[in-house]
Design a protein around this motif. Structure first.
Motif, mmCIF file in Angstrom:
data_model
loop_
_atom_site.group_PDB
_atom_site.id
_atom_site.type_symbol
_atom_site.label_atom_id
_atom_site.label_comp_id
_atom_site.label_asym_id
_atom_site.label_seq_id
_atom_site.Cartn_x
_atom_site.Cartn_y
_atom_site.Cartn_z
ATOM 1 N N PRO A 56 43.912 -111.657 37.355
ATOM 2 C CA PRO A 56 43.846 -112.469 36.645
ATOM 3 C C PRO A 56 43.713 -113.481 36.953
ATOM 4 C CG PRO A 56 45.446 -110.868 37.135
ATOM 5 C CD PRO A 56 44.787 -110.509 38.153
ATOM 6 N N PHE A 57 43.483 -114.401 35.825
ATOM 7 C CA PHE A 57 43.569 -115.592 35.599
ATOM 8 C C PHE A 57 44.710 -116.375 36.296
ATOM 9 C CE2 PHE A 57 38.880 -116.378 33.606
ATOM 10 C CZ PHE A 57 38.518 -116.526 34.751
ATOM 11 N N LYS A 58 45.950 -115.957 35.268
ATOM 12 C CA LYS A 58 47.080 -115.897 35.254
ATOM 13 C C LYS A 58 47.919 -115.788 36.026
ATOM 14 C CE LYS A 58 47.601 -115.557 30.234
ATOM 15 N NZ LYS A 58 47.768 -114.452 28.850
ATOM 16 N N ASP A 59 47.712 -114.864 37.141
ATOM 17 C CA ASP A 59 48.599 -114.155 38.501
ATOM 18 C C ASP A 59 47.784 -114.352 39.930
ATOM 19 O OD1 ASP A 59 50.626 -113.846 40.188
ATOM 20 O OD2 ASP A 59 51.057 -111.851 39.526
ATOM 21 N N PRO A 60 46.503 -114.818 40.128
ATOM 22 C CA PRO A 60 46.001 -114.937 41.049
ATOM 23 C C PRO A 60 46.561 -114.342 42.531
ATOM 24 C CG PRO A 60 45.554 -117.187 40.707
ATOM 25 C CD PRO A 60 46.772 -116.339 39.028
ATOM 26 N N LYS A 61 46.463 -113.781 43.468
ATOM 27 C CA LYS A 61 47.040 -113.338 43.938
ATOM 28 C C LYS A 61 45.617 -114.515 45.996
ATOM 29 C CE LYS A 61 49.378 -110.484 43.184
ATOM 30 N NZ LYS A 61 50.315 -111.098 42.039
ATOM 31 N N VAL A 62 46.296 -115.040 47.077
ATOM 32 C CA VAL A 62 45.412 -115.667 48.065
ATOM 33 C C VAL A 62 46.090 -115.054 48.787
ATOM 34 C CG1 VAL A 62 45.776 -117.921 48.601
ATOM 35 C CG2 VAL A 62 45.862 -117.693 46.354
ATOM 36 N N THR A 63 45.228 -114.678 49.522
ATOM 37 C CA THR A 63 44.911 -113.769 50.950
ATOM 38 C C THR A 63 43.768 -114.858 52.174
ATOM 39 O OG1 THR A 63 44.730 -111.944 49.998
ATOM 40 C CG2 THR A 63 44.721 -111.557 51.798
ATOM 41 N N PRO A 64 45.050 -115.310 52.894
ATOM 42 C CA PRO A 64 44.493 -115.531 54.389
ATOM 43 C C PRO A 64 42.858 -115.002 54.373
ATOM 44 C CG PRO A 64 46.740 -115.845 54.707
ATOM 45 C CD PRO A 64 46.430 -114.670 53.708
ATOM 46 N N LEU A 65 42.505 -114.869 55.226
ATOM 47 C CA LEU A 65 41.192 -114.276 55.720
ATOM 48 C C LEU A 65 40.535 -114.749 57.220
ATOM 49 C CD1 LEU A 65 38.207 -114.945 52.738
ATOM 50 C CD2 LEU A 65 40.037 -113.007 53.736
ATOM 51 N N PRO A 66 40.289 -113.737 57.879
ATOM 52 C CA PRO A 66 39.768 -114.030 59.623
ATOM 53 C C PRO A 66 38.596 -115.306 59.414
ATOM 54 C CG PRO A 66 38.921 -111.338 59.214
ATOM 55 C CD PRO A 66 39.837 -112.668 57.501
ATOM 56 N N PRO A 67 39.059 -115.657 61.020
ATOM 57 C CA PRO A 67 38.134 -116.625 61.277
ATOM 58 C C PRO A 67 36.484 -116.283 60.739
ATOM 59 C CG PRO A 67 39.635 -117.631 62.621
ATOM 60 C CD PRO A 67 39.603 -116.195 61.905
ATOM 61 N N SER A 68 36.730 -115.035 60.947
ATOM 62 C CA SER A 68 35.049 -114.414 61.157
ATOM 63 C C SER A 68 34.231 -115.120 59.173
ATOM 64 C CB SER A 68 34.879 -112.944 61.147
ATOM 65 O OG SER A 68 35.643 -112.046 60.363
ATOM 66 N N ALA A 69 35.186 -114.656 58.481
ATOM 67 C CA ALA A 69 35.194 -114.464 56.798
ATOM 68 C C ALA A 69 34.002 -115.690 56.695
ATOM 69 C CB ALA A 69 36.026 -114.799 56.698
ATOM 70 N N ILE A 70 34.606 -116.932 57.058
ATOM 71 C CA ILE A 70 33.314 -118.398 57.096
ATOM 72 C C ILE A 70 31.951 -117.797 57.522
ATOM 73 C CG2 ILE A 70 33.071 -119.939 58.125
ATOM 74 C CD1 ILE A 70 35.557 -120.493 59.416
#
Length: 77
Positions: A56-70
């Motif tokens: 949700p806009f009010k509480d977004p989660k930020v998750t690191p991704l592996p380099p392969s996600a690029i």
């Protein structure tokens, strides 16, 4: 810092699902771009960090991704 993003923003349901590429070293990247062969190989960026922002806009989660996600984001485009 340079940012690039790709994903979906659902305004009706108040949801985000975005992949963000962060290149935090702008000064170093400027030097890398000026080195002929190295700049071409690295695409002008020495370090890029991919993260996923979702929820949700009010509480977004930020998750690191592996380099392969690029690569996944580039292949989908």
């Amino acid at each position: 810092m340079n940012l690039a993003a790709n994903g979906d923003i659902d305004l009706v349901n108040d949801r985000l699902d975005i992949t963000v590429l962060i290149a935090p070293f702008k000064t170093v990247d400027a030097v890398v771009k000026k080195i002929p062969l190295l700049g071409d190989i690295l695409g002008g960026t020495l370090v890029t960090v991919p993260v996923r922002v979702h929820g949700p806009f009010k509480d977004p989660k930020v998750t690191p991704l592996p380099p392969s996600a690029i690569g996944e984001g580039l292949m989908a485009s």
